[in-house]
Design a protein around this motif. Structure first.
Motif, PDB file in Angstrom:
ATOM      1  N   PRO A   1      15.604 -10.754  -2.224  1.00 29.77           N
ATOM      2  CA  PRO A   1      14.756 -10.675  -2.678  1.00 29.77           C
ATOM      3  C   PRO A   1      14.708 -10.558  -3.925  1.00 29.77           C
ATOM      4  CG  PRO A   1      14.410 -10.860  -0.643  1.00 29.77           C
ATOM      5  CD  PRO A   1      15.797 -10.158  -0.605  1.00 29.77           C
ATOM      6  N   THR A   2      14.035 -11.478  -4.857  1.00 31.33           N
ATOM      7  CA  THR A   2      13.525 -11.446  -6.530  1.00 31.33           C
ATOM      8  C   THR A   2      12.304 -10.678  -6.251  1.00 31.33           C
ATOM      9  OG1 THR A   2      15.242 -12.652  -7.068  1.00 31.33           O
ATOM     10  CG2 THR A   2      13.731 -11.764  -8.357  1.00 31.33           C
ATOM     11  N   CYS A   3      11.555  -9.243  -6.817  1.00 29.31           N
ATOM     12  CA  CYS A   3      10.871  -9.048  -6.341  1.00 29.31           C
ATOM     13  C   CYS A   3      10.410  -7.727  -7.761  1.00 29.31           C
ATOM     14  CB  CYS A   3      10.851  -8.524  -4.892  1.00 29.31           C
ATOM     15  SG  CYS A   3      11.492  -6.695  -5.031  1.00 29.31           S
ATOM     16  N   TRP A   4       8.953  -7.657  -7.068  1.00 32.89           N
ATOM     17  CA  TRP A   4       8.596  -5.736  -7.944  1.00 32.89           C
ATOM     18  C   TRP A   4       8.837  -4.728  -7.245  1.00 32.89           C
ATOM     19  CZ3 TRP A   4       8.529  -5.914 -13.418  1.00 32.89           C
ATOM     20  CH2 TRP A   4       7.976  -6.651 -14.116  1.00 32.89           C
ATOM     21  N   GLU A   5       8.972  -3.953  -7.277  1.00 36.33           N
ATOM     22  CA  GLU A   5       8.996  -2.519  -7.340  1.00 36.33           C
ATOM     23  C   GLU A   5       8.375  -1.547  -7.649  1.00 36.33           C
ATOM     24  OE1 GLU A   5      11.608   1.814  -5.760  1.00 36.33           O
ATOM     25  OE2 GLU A   5      12.786  -0.127  -6.295  1.00 36.33           O
ATOM     26  N   VAL A   6       6.907  -0.958  -7.192  1.00 33.81           N
ATOM     27  CA  VAL A   6       6.117  -1.107  -7.677  1.00 33.81           C
ATOM     28  C   VAL A   6       5.818   0.491  -7.297  1.00 33.81           C
ATOM     29  CG1 VAL A   6       3.517  -0.736  -8.523  1.00 33.81           C
ATOM     30  CG2 VAL A   6       4.767  -2.922  -8.376  1.00 33.81           C
ATOM     31  N   GLN A   7       5.882   1.576  -7.692  1.00 36.32           N
ATOM     32  CA  GLN A   7       6.060   3.042  -7.198  1.00 36.32           C
ATOM     33  C   GLN A   7       4.932   3.848  -7.910  1.00 36.32           C
ATOM     34  OE1 GLN A   7       9.082   4.511  -9.692  1.00 36.32           O
ATOM     35  NE2 GLN A   7      11.273   3.820  -8.711  1.00 36.32           N
ATOM     36  N   LEU A   8       4.078   4.480  -7.133  1.00 35.80           N
ATOM     37  CA  LEU A   8       2.697   5.189  -6.886  1.00 35.80           C
ATOM     38  C   LEU A   8       2.585   6.497  -7.170  1.00 35.80           C
ATOM     39  CD1 LEU A   8       1.154   2.725  -4.492  1.00 35.80           C
ATOM     40  CD2 LEU A   8       1.198   2.392  -7.133  1.00 35.80           C
ATOM     41  N   ARG A   9       1.849   7.089  -8.196  1.00 32.28           N
ATOM     42  CA  ARG A   9       2.225   8.817  -6.890  1.00 32.28           C
ATOM     43  C   ARG A   9       1.339   9.166  -5.445  1.00 32.28           C
ATOM     44  NH1 ARG A   9       1.964  11.637 -11.871  1.00 32.28           N
ATOM     45  NH2 ARG A   9       1.642   9.939 -13.806  1.00 32.28           N
TER      46      ARG A   9
ATOM     47  N   LYS B   1      -7.226   5.954  -2.990  1.00 37.90           N
ATOM     48  CA  LYS B   1      -6.838   5.432  -4.743  1.00 37.90           C
ATOM     49  C   LYS B   1      -5.128   6.335  -4.907  1.00 37.90           C
ATOM     50  CE  LYS B   1     -11.194   4.333  -5.089  1.00 37.90           C
ATOM     51  NZ  LYS B   1     -11.256   2.777  -5.404  1.00 37.90           N
ATOM     52  N   THR B   2      -4.334   5.597  -5.966  1.00 33.79           N
ATOM     53  CA  THR B   2      -3.706   6.165  -6.703  1.00 33.79           C
ATOM     54  C   THR B   2      -3.013   5.227  -7.697  1.00 33.79           C
ATOM     55  OG1 THR B   2      -1.396   6.897  -6.125  1.00 33.79           O
ATOM     56  CG2 THR B   2      -2.018   4.421  -5.284  1.00 33.79           C
ATOM     57  N   THR B   3      -1.963   6.042  -8.428  1.00 36.10           N
ATOM     58  CA  THR B   3      -1.980   5.594 -10.002  1.00 36.10           C
ATOM     59  C   THR B   3      -0.388   5.336 -10.137  1.00 36.10           C
ATOM     60  OG1 THR B   3      -1.506   7.164 -11.312  1.00 36.10           O
ATOM     61  CG2 THR B   3      -3.835   6.372 -11.122  1.00 36.10           C
ATOM     62  N   VAL B   4      -0.616   4.224 -10.531  1.00 38.76           N
ATOM     63  CA  VAL B   4       1.015   3.456 -10.901  1.00 38.76           C
ATOM     64  C   VAL B   4       2.245   4.359 -11.790  1.00 38.76           C
ATOM     65  CG1 VAL B   4       2.752   1.223 -11.709  1.00 38.76           C
ATOM     66  CG2 VAL B   4       0.379   0.788 -10.397  1.00 38.76           C
ATOM     67  N   ILE B   5       2.938   4.774 -11.021  1.00 34.79           N
ATOM     68  CA  ILE B   5       3.870   5.669 -12.381  1.00 34.79           C
ATOM     69  C   ILE B   5       5.074   4.444 -12.305  1.00 34.79           C
ATOM     70  CG2 ILE B   5       5.876   6.751 -11.590  1.00 34.79           C
ATOM     71  CD1 ILE B   5       5.103   7.984  -9.053  1.00 34.79           C
ATOM     72  N   ALA B   6       6.024   3.517 -12.051  1.00 32.51           N
ATOM     73  CA  ALA B   6       6.812   3.030 -13.012  1.00 32.51           C
ATOM     74  C   ALA B   6       6.355   0.960 -12.194  1.00 32.51           C
ATOM     75  CB  ALA B   6       7.824   3.055 -13.268  1.00 32.51           C
ATOM     76  N   ALA B   7       6.636  -0.160 -13.030  1.00 33.00           N
ATOM     77  CA  ALA B   7       6.703  -1.086 -12.487  1.00 33.00           C
ATOM     78  C   ALA B   7       8.088  -1.518 -12.851  1.00 33.00           C
ATOM     79  CB  ALA B   7       6.249  -2.429 -12.339  1.00 33.00           C
ATOM     80  N   LEU B   8       8.792  -1.885 -11.786  1.00 30.26           N
ATOM     81  CA  LEU B   8      10.520  -2.378 -10.880  1.00 30.26           C
ATOM     82  C   LEU B   8      10.697  -3.684 -11.054  1.00 30.26           C
ATOM     83  CD1 LEU B   8      11.956   1.086  -9.939  1.00 30.26           C
ATOM     84  CD2 LEU B   8      11.450   0.942 -12.781  1.00 30.26           C
TER      85      LEU B   8
END
Length: 107
Positions: A99-107, A82-89
């Motif tokens: 591709p157009t997409c979300w990049e979700v950075q995790l701790r 389990k982790t948490t989201v830092i940012a979603a770009l």
């Protein structure tokens, strides 16, 4: 012209519980939602919302039809960690064939 993420790239599934805010009892989260994505488990330094450097353990990319995932949301990785989201770009290739997409950075 919007280029969507090809289905063959969506090799992983993570479970996301969106951060809804805080209450008197602590943070509130939405119901768990399974998101198909491309997961990259690599340690790197990213910039947090406050401008500070944060170590990210993983990043996943998901199609833009996935609703936005706010910072501090909980994510369960395929191995159960389990982790948490830092940012979603949001990545938008515009007229480029990327591709157009979300990049979700995790701790």
């Amino acid at each position: 012209m919007v280029v969507k993420m090809p289905g063959f790239l969506l090799q992983h599934e993570v479970t996301v519980e969106r951060h809804l805010g805080s209450s008197a009892y602590g943070p509130k989260f939405g119901a768990p939602v399974v998101v198909r994505c491309l997961l990259e488990q690599q340690t790197r330094v990213v910039v947090g919302q406050d401008g500070s450097d944060i170590t990210s353990s993983s990043t996943f990319r998901a199609p833009l039809d996935v609703p936005a995932i706010p910072p501090e949301s909980r994510v369960t990785l395929p191995d159960g960690d389990k982790t948490t989201v830092i940012a979603a770009l949001r990545h938008d290739g515009g007229a480029l064939p990327t591709p157009t997409c979300w990049e979700v950075q995790l701790r």
